[in-house]
Motif scaffolding. Structure first.
Motif, short mmCIF file in Angstrom:
data_model
loop_
_atom_site.label_atom_id
_atom_site.label_comp_id
_atom_site.label_asym_id
_atom_site.label_seq_id
_atom_site.Cartn_x
_atom_site.Cartn_y
_atom_site.Cartn_z
N THR A 32 37.35 39.06 32.87
CA THR A 32 37.78 38.24 31.75
C THR A 32 39.07 38.83 31.18
O THR A 32 39.57 39.83 31.70
N TRP A 36 42.07 34.76 27.17
CA TRP A 36 41.09 33.69 27.37
C TRP A 36 40.08 33.71 26.23
O TRP A 36 39.76 32.67 25.65
N ARG A 156 29.98 36.88 32.32
CA ARG A 156 31.16 36.71 31.47
C ARG A 156 31.11 35.45 30.60
O ARG A 156 31.84 35.34 29.62
N LEU A 195 20.25 25.71 26.43
CA LEU A 195 20.40 27.00 25.74
C LEU A 195 19.01 27.57 25.46
O LEU A 195 18.29 27.07 24.60
N GLN A 220 22.92 29.90 28.83
CA GLN A 220 23.64 28.85 28.08
C GLN A 220 24.58 28.06 28.99
O GLN A 220 25.33 28.65 29.76
N GLY A 222 27.54 26.42 28.41
CA GLY A 222 28.50 26.42 27.32
C GLY A 222 29.12 25.06 27.00
O GLY A 222 29.04 24.59 25.85
N ASN A 260 32.22 29.30 17.63
CA ASN A 260 33.47 29.03 18.33
C ASN A 260 34.43 28.44 17.32
O ASN A 260 34.10 27.48 16.62
N ARG A 262 36.85 26.59 17.64
CA ARG A 262 37.19 25.18 17.87
C ARG A 262 36.13 24.24 17.28
O ARG A 262 36.45 23.14 16.84
N GLY A 316 22.77 25.11 16.73
CA GLY A 316 22.38 26.13 17.70
C GLY A 316 21.24 25.72 18.60
O GLY A 316 20.85 24.55 18.65
O1 UT7 Z 1 25.86 29.43 18.67
C1 UT7 Z 1 24.96 28.71 19.44
C2 UT7 Z 1 25.52 27.51 20.03
N1 UT7 Z 1 26.49 27.83 21.03
C3 UT7 Z 1 27.71 27.30 20.98
O2 UT7 Z 1 28.00 26.59 20.05
C4 UT7 Z 1 28.63 27.60 22.12
C5 UT7 Z 1 29.28 26.32 22.58
N2 UT7 Z 1 30.15 26.51 23.76
C6 UT7 Z 1 31.33 27.14 23.67
O3 UT7 Z 1 31.70 27.67 22.63
C7 UT7 Z 1 32.24 27.12 24.89
O4 UT7 Z 1 31.70 26.23 25.83
C8 UT7 Z 1 32.40 28.52 25.57
C9 UT7 Z 1 33.22 29.42 24.67
C10 UT7 Z 1 31.03 29.14 25.86
C11 UT7 Z 1 33.18 28.35 26.87
O5 UT7 Z 1 34.43 27.70 26.64
P1 UT7 Z 1 34.88 26.42 27.47
O6 UT7 Z 1 36.21 26.04 27.00
O7 UT7 Z 1 33.77 25.42 27.37
O8 UT7 Z 1 35.01 27.01 28.92
P2 UT7 Z 1 34.23 26.63 30.27
O9 UT7 Z 1 32.84 27.16 30.23
O10 UT7 Z 1 34.43 25.18 30.56
O11 UT7 Z 1 35.06 27.47 31.31
C12 UT7 Z 1 36.45 27.19 31.61
C13 UT7 Z 1 36.89 28.12 32.71
C14 UT7 Z 1 35.96 28.13 33.92
O12 UT7 Z 1 36.75 28.32 35.07
P3 UT7 Z 1 37.17 27.06 36.00
O13 UT7 Z 1 35.87 26.46 36.44
O14 UT7 Z 1 37.97 26.17 35.10
O15 UT7 Z 1 37.95 27.72 37.08
C15 UT7 Z 1 35.11 29.35 33.70
O16 UT7 Z 1 34.60 29.88 34.91
O17 UT7 Z 1 36.91 29.46 32.23
C16 UT7 Z 1 36.10 30.30 33.09
N3 UT7 Z 1 35.47 31.33 32.26
C17 UT7 Z 1 36.09 32.47 31.90
N4 UT7 Z 1 37.29 32.96 32.19
C18 UT7 Z 1 37.63 34.15 31.65
C19 UT7 Z 1 34.23 31.30 31.69
N5 UT7 Z 1 34.04 32.42 30.98
C20 UT7 Z 1 35.16 33.16 31.11
C21 UT7 Z 1 35.56 34.41 30.58
N6 UT7 Z 1 36.79 34.87 30.89
N7 UT7 Z 1 34.76 35.14 29.78
#
Ligand code: UT7
Length: 330
Positions: A32, A36, A156, A195, A220, A222, A260, A262, A316
């Motif tokens: 990571t 990011w 990650r 989740l 989760q 995400g 998050n 956002r 959540g």
């Molecule tokens: O509190 C309880 C409730 N929970 C929430 O409210 C969490 C809600 N979800 C989120 O906040 C977001 O979905 C996350 C922060 C968990 C993830 O963000 P995202 O913008 O939805 O990213 P994503 O899971 O769609 O991943 C985008 C890309 C993926 O790669 P590809 O497929 O585009 O190549 C992931 O594999 O980022 C990659 N990725 C990472 N890269 C670097 C996922 N985790 C990581 C990481 N570092 N830690």
């Protein structure tokens, strides 16, 4: 004349462990990077309880002690204590029982309430009802989670999100129109697949197999949770304004669950709030689950003014979500 009893927050306490886990530390543990994590979540560092033999009750106890000292009461004056948590010290007895013993709250009933990231709003709603019914005079509501105990530090997608902490509020009766004015709590168990923790409960008790499969950690999806969270948190926050005939202009602070940045931004936009009215400390603590909202109050306490309208909002696991309207009492 009989006046309505409201449950007012009259004191706050908080606790986060000393040990920091930064984005740079995580870069050494999983694939990571700082950029990011900041861009996607807003998180820069979290606090982690690493001391062996310490659990969630050890996060709660200092927060409750601080609150008693600030209010000038003895722990034996507490009538009841609720801990919102999904990381109890153990299945039973409840963490709340252990906290009461640790702080010397000898006269309190106590129990845990599990509503994941909405744990504080749910617990506050129950604690407020205990005051509003007229039977209890001092109820402590704690939101606390040792998330590091259920995080897979090789995954990650989740390990960058969570931290450990506890926040506590004291509720007391108020007859002057301050306190918890309204609350909306919702749940939808069909969200569970997105989740949850796969093993360790009665459905799938822990075994060598479940531990080898890392099923005792948070699972989760995400992006799926993100979609529900943006809608759920924004909808309920708008609803609580509407049904109390308020607009964003009437609100001094949005106190959002810190999952998050956002999701928080989307909620603030829907409520028509500028960023200077939104409490954000996710960069320092990450997502501490039940503790996020009371830790915000703890951080912002000196800026709160009597009569301020606050909206607490959370979404959540469960899914669970909700919002509370508070008129600040001191
Ligand atoms: O509190 C309880 C409730 N929970 C929430 O409210 C969490 C809600 N979800 C989120 O906040 C977001 O979905 C996350 C922060 C968990 C993830 O963000 P995202 O913008 O939805 O990213 P994503 O899971 O769609 O991943 C985008 C890309 C993926 O790669 P590809 O497929 O585009 O190549 C992931 O594999 O980022 C990659 N990725 C990472 N890269 C670097 C996922 N985790 C990581 C990481 N570092 N830690």
């Amino acid at each position: 004349m009989n006046q309505k009893i409201r449950a007012a927050i009259t004191a706050l306490g908080g606790y986060v462990p000393e040990q920091k886990l930064t984005n740079a530390d995580l870069e050494k543990m999983v694939e990571t990077n700082d950029e990011w994590i900041r861009a996607r979540t807003g998180i820069e560092e979290r606090r982690i309880l690493t001391e062996p033999g310490k659990g969630t009750s050890d996060l709660c106890a200092p927060a409750v002690k601080e609150l008693c000292e600030k209010r000038g009461i003895g722990p034996d004056e507490i009538d009841g204590l609720i801990v919102g948590t999904v990381t109890p010290d153990m299945f039973f007895p409840s963490t709340a029982n252990l906290v009461c013993d640790k702080v010397g709250a000898k006269n309190a009933w106590s129990f845990d309430l599990a509503a994941a990231c909405s744990g504080f709003i749910y617990s506050l709603t129950v604690g407020a009802a205990m005051i509003e019914c007229g039977r209890y005079k001092k109820v402590v509501v704690v939101g606390a989670d040792k998330m590091s105990s259920i995080v897979d530090f090789s995954d990650r997608t989740t390990c960058i999100l969570f931290g450990d902490g506890a926040g506590a509020v004291l509720l007391e009766p108020n007859f002057d129109g301050y306190g918890i004015m309204d609350t909306i709590i919702r749940s939808d168990g069909s969200g569970a697949p997105h989740l949850h923790m796969k093993a360790g409960g009665s459905l799938r008790p822990s075994s060598y197999e479940t531990v080898a499969g890392k099923e005792h950690y948070i699972y989760q999806e995400g992006p799926a949770v993100f979609k529900f969270a943006v809608k759920g948190m924004a909808d309920v926050s708008a609803e609580i304004l509407e049904r109390n005939n308020l607009t964003g202009d009437d609100i001094a602070w949005l106190v959002p669950h810190q999952a998050n940045k956002r999701i928080v931004d989307a909620t603030a936009n829907r409520m028509g709030l500028t960023r200077d009215k939104v409490m954000i400390n996710i960069q320092r603590y990450g997502n501490t689950t039940s503790a996020t909202i009371p830790l915000c109050l703890w951080d912002w306490e000196s800026q709160l003014k009597k009569g301020d309208n606050l909206v607490f909002a959370a979404f959540g696991g469960g899914f669970t979500w909700g919002a509370t309207l508070v008129r600040w009492a001191y």
